[in-house]
Motif scaffolding. Structure first.
Motif, PDB file in Angstrom:
ATOM      1  N   ALA A  10      -4.283   2.649  -1.312  1.00 63.95           N
ATOM      2  CA  ALA A  10      -5.726   2.408  -1.297  1.00 63.95           C
ATOM      3  C   ALA A  10      -6.325   2.791   0.052  1.00 63.95           C
ATOM      4  O   ALA A  10      -7.511   3.085   0.134  1.00 63.95           O
TER       5      ALA A  10
ATOM      6  N   GLY B 142     -10.062   3.799  -3.996  1.00 59.37           N
ATOM      7  CA  GLY B 142      -9.387   3.091  -2.909  1.00 59.37           C
ATOM      8  C   GLY B 142      -9.972   1.702  -2.707  1.00 59.37           C
ATOM      9  O   GLY B 142      -9.239   0.717  -2.596  1.00 59.37           O
TER      10      GLY B 142
ATOM     11  N   ASP C 233       0.805  -1.226   0.000  1.00 60.32           N
ATOM     12  CA  ASP C 233       0.000   0.000   0.000  1.00 60.32           C
ATOM     13  C   ASP C 233       0.840   1.279   0.000  1.00 60.32           C
ATOM     14  O   ASP C 233       0.312   2.360  -0.275  1.00 60.32           O
TER      15      ASP C 233
ATOM     16  N   THR D  10      -4.938   7.418  -5.171  1.00 59.20           N
ATOM     17  CA  THR D  10      -4.676   5.982  -5.181  1.00 59.20           C
ATOM     18  C   THR D  10      -4.134   5.626  -6.557  1.00 59.20           C
ATOM     19  O   THR D  10      -4.461   6.282  -7.548  1.00 59.20           O
TER      20      THR D  10
END
Lengths: 504, 105
Positions: free
Chosen positions: A44, A159, A39, A143
């Motif tokens: 996200a 996300g 991530d 994102t």
């Protein structure tokens, strides 16, 4: 094993959990490990609830071990879009004006998830107050699309879509006001459903445009989407627009899917011009597939659909400008005092909103204020509401001939981050195919239909059904998914490049 | 039609309580002009006989029995407030001509 766990569908994971083969703590830890590994690049999540998630998982394991009968998705991890209030996690709706705010109550959708003993992993990124189709308007940074980190994941629920596409979570929640569930599904090769307006409670969902907003499920497969949809649907006395009736099982609709004799309409106005060649090619193949699977496919006209975007960008800002008046620095959220001039409450509100809102939110509030102001009301807002009537009539006429309608979900594949961020009109057109369903209140879904030849990026098939008939979406999408997955030899996400995992 | 002026944008910002900068007013004036031109097509489609729709699904009033339900505690209500005094939301002066004072004084 941890690598395998994150790639299981929610349905498979639920079976393994029920049989005791896998514990919820193992599954939750696998998701959290994956989030911490990828991530940093995908972004996200706005908040990850490691400790609380593991505690919930351990409690589910304990109760299962004690022989308790648990709901079918008990112990399955899920990511929650940051538009939904959560009393144990910050809720910002992607805005700085709510930075750090922990609401005193759960959204009804979140309550359903907890009542089904699901494990809340954290909150997912979104365009500020769900205004956008790329997540680039998030106040916390965009994102990135797991298929290509230089590209947008769609929005506003980029996300949630990226979280399931990147195998950070098997399931996520979304909200769809003009395509915020379906467009991200389209560009990330995942599945998402906007239910019939009023089928899923909006209570505790931070309102964008109340006559258009609808909460819905986000997942990697059609069955998983249905399982989550079955958990969150239903009447809520706390939402005055909530529909009070019984709904069929959407998971059953997936399991019993058969297209024989189903009448499918191709919306003539949502094909051809304006749609990328690779999107058109995959769509034409999908239509052929539906015919082969036994459906009767015809072309239908929705002559007013071309005015949907125009009507939407009057109705939405009008409702949003009113809904967002609540963010004024008085009762919760951020407060900013004016740098110059008298420190009155009005100047405090204006300074708070100037500092707290991003450019797209300001643009839409001013546009909505204009559309509702005396002298322009009839010319803009009133006319847009009439167009809404015409679009509803288009759908009524179409659904008198066919059971479902299909189109591509979006006009293009995922574009590069930054490509449209300074061109609001170009950004608005991403939702040309999804907006009509919100104006009419009908349910819509995006299901993967392949990859465009020119860039290898995923594209989605949109299925629309009459209001109250969400089960038809699942019938059609289940067959499309089954046939295409068989032809490809694996799910579409199997073609996505591997994400680099950060070393721990 | 639907040309929007800088003064109008400044006035709208005042109505919407957003203290826009001069640069923001300029860029918004351009952008809103373009957007309004694009959305003005709603005038070309609907004839006067078409009724307006404000909601996708026909609605009726919803009532419930007048019995106490679950409510938030005062701690919960004030928990997220920027400034509180004795179970009240504290705000700066509500009258426009009040002298400038520092918050908290």
């Amino acid at each position: 094993m941890s690598e395998d766990l994150i790639r299981l569908t929610a349905a498979e994971l639920a079976d393994h959990l029920a049989s005791g083969e896998v514990s919820s703590v193992e599954a939750t830890q696998a998701s959290l490990d994956r989030i911490h590994a990828v991530d940093g690049e995908v972004h996200a999540f706005l908040h990850v609830a490691d400790k609380a998630a593991l505690a919930t998982a351990a409690e589910v394991d304990r109760r299962r071990a004690a022989g308790e009968e648990l709901p079918s998705l008990a112990g399955v991890p899920i990511a929650v879009k940051d538009v939904m209030t959560t009393k144990d996690m910050p809720t910002t709706s992607g805005s700085k004006i709510l930075e750090g705010w922990v609401p005193p109550y759960d959204a009804t959708v979140v309550e359903h998830l907890r009542n089904h003993d699901m494990v809340l992993l954290g909150k997912t990124n979104m365009d500020e107050f769900a205004m956008g189709s790329s997540t680039e308007y998030s106040a916390y940074g965009p994102t990135h699309n797991p298929w290509d980190l230089d590209r947008i994941p769609g929005g506003s629920g980029g996300g949630s879509a990226a979280a399931v596409a990147a195998f950070e979570a098997p399931l996520a929640t979304g909200s769809d006001t003009g395509g915020s569930i379906r467009f991200p599904a389209h560009v990330t090769g995942t599945v998402g459903v906007k239910p019939t307006y009023g089928q899923v409670s909006r209570w505790g969902a931070i309102a964008l445009a109340s006559s258009l907003d609808q909460m819905g499920p986000v997942a990697r497969t059609v069955l998983d989407t249905a399982l989550l949809h079955d958990v969150i649907k239903g009447h809520d006395p706390k939402d005055s627009t909530s529909i009070n009736r019984e709904w069929p099982s959407f998971a059953d609709a997936v399991r019993q899917a058969d297209l024989s004799g189903v009448r499918v309409g191709v919306i003539r106005q949502l094909t051809g011009e304006g749609f990328q060649a690779g999107v058109r090619a995959r769509f034409n193949e999908a239509v052929t597939l539906l015919t082969k699977a036994g459906a009767d496919v015809v072309e239908v006209d929705c002559p007013h659909i071309g005015s949907a975007v125009a009507a939407y960008y009057l109705i939405l800002p009008a409702e949003a400008s009113s809904n967002l008046a609540r963010f004024d620095g008085v009762r919760y959220g951020r407060r900013v005092m004016p740098e110059t001039g008298p420190e009155t409450v009005e100047n405090m509100m204006a300074a708070t909103r100037e500092a707290g809102f991003g450019p797209e939110v300001k643009r839409r509030i001013i546009l909505g204020t204009y559309a509702l102001s005396a002298g322009y009301y009839d010319q803009f807002y009133g006319q847009a509401q009439k167009v809404r009537t015409l679009i509803q009539r288009d759908f009524d006429a179409a659904f008198s001939q066919v059971d479902v309608l299909v189109s591509p979900t979006g006009p293009t594949t995922a574009f590069k981050l930054g490509a449209k961020v300074n061109d609001p009109l170009a950004m608005y057109l991403n939702d040309v195919a999804t907006i009509p369903a919100n104006l009419a209140g009908i349910p819509g879904m995006s299901v993967p239909m392949g990859r465009a030849d020119e860039d290898g990026l995923p594209v989605g098939l949109q299925v629309l059904a009459p209001a109250m008939h969400d089960e038809r979406l699942y019938t059609v999408a289940a067959v499309v998914e089954r046939e295409l997955t068989a032809a490809w030899g694996k799910p579409l996400l199997g073609f996505a490049p591997e994400l680099k995992e950060a070393s721990k | 039609m639907s040309d929007i002026t800088r003064d109008e944008v400044a006035h709208l910002a005042e109505l919407a309580r957003i203290d826009l900068s001069d640069a923001e007013i300029s860029s918004l004036t351009d952008q809103l002009g373009q957007i309004l031109q694009a959305v003005a097509q709603v005038n070309e489609v609907a004839t006067p006989d078409v009724p307006a729709t404000s909601h996708p699904i026909p609605l009726t009033n919803v009532f419930r029995e007048d019995i106490p339900g679950e409510t938030l505690t005062t701690e919960q209500v004030f928990g997220g407030a920027p400034d509180v005094e004795e179970h009240m939301f504290r705000v700066p002066s509500i009258l426009g001509d009040a002298p400038a004072t520092k918050q908290g004084e």
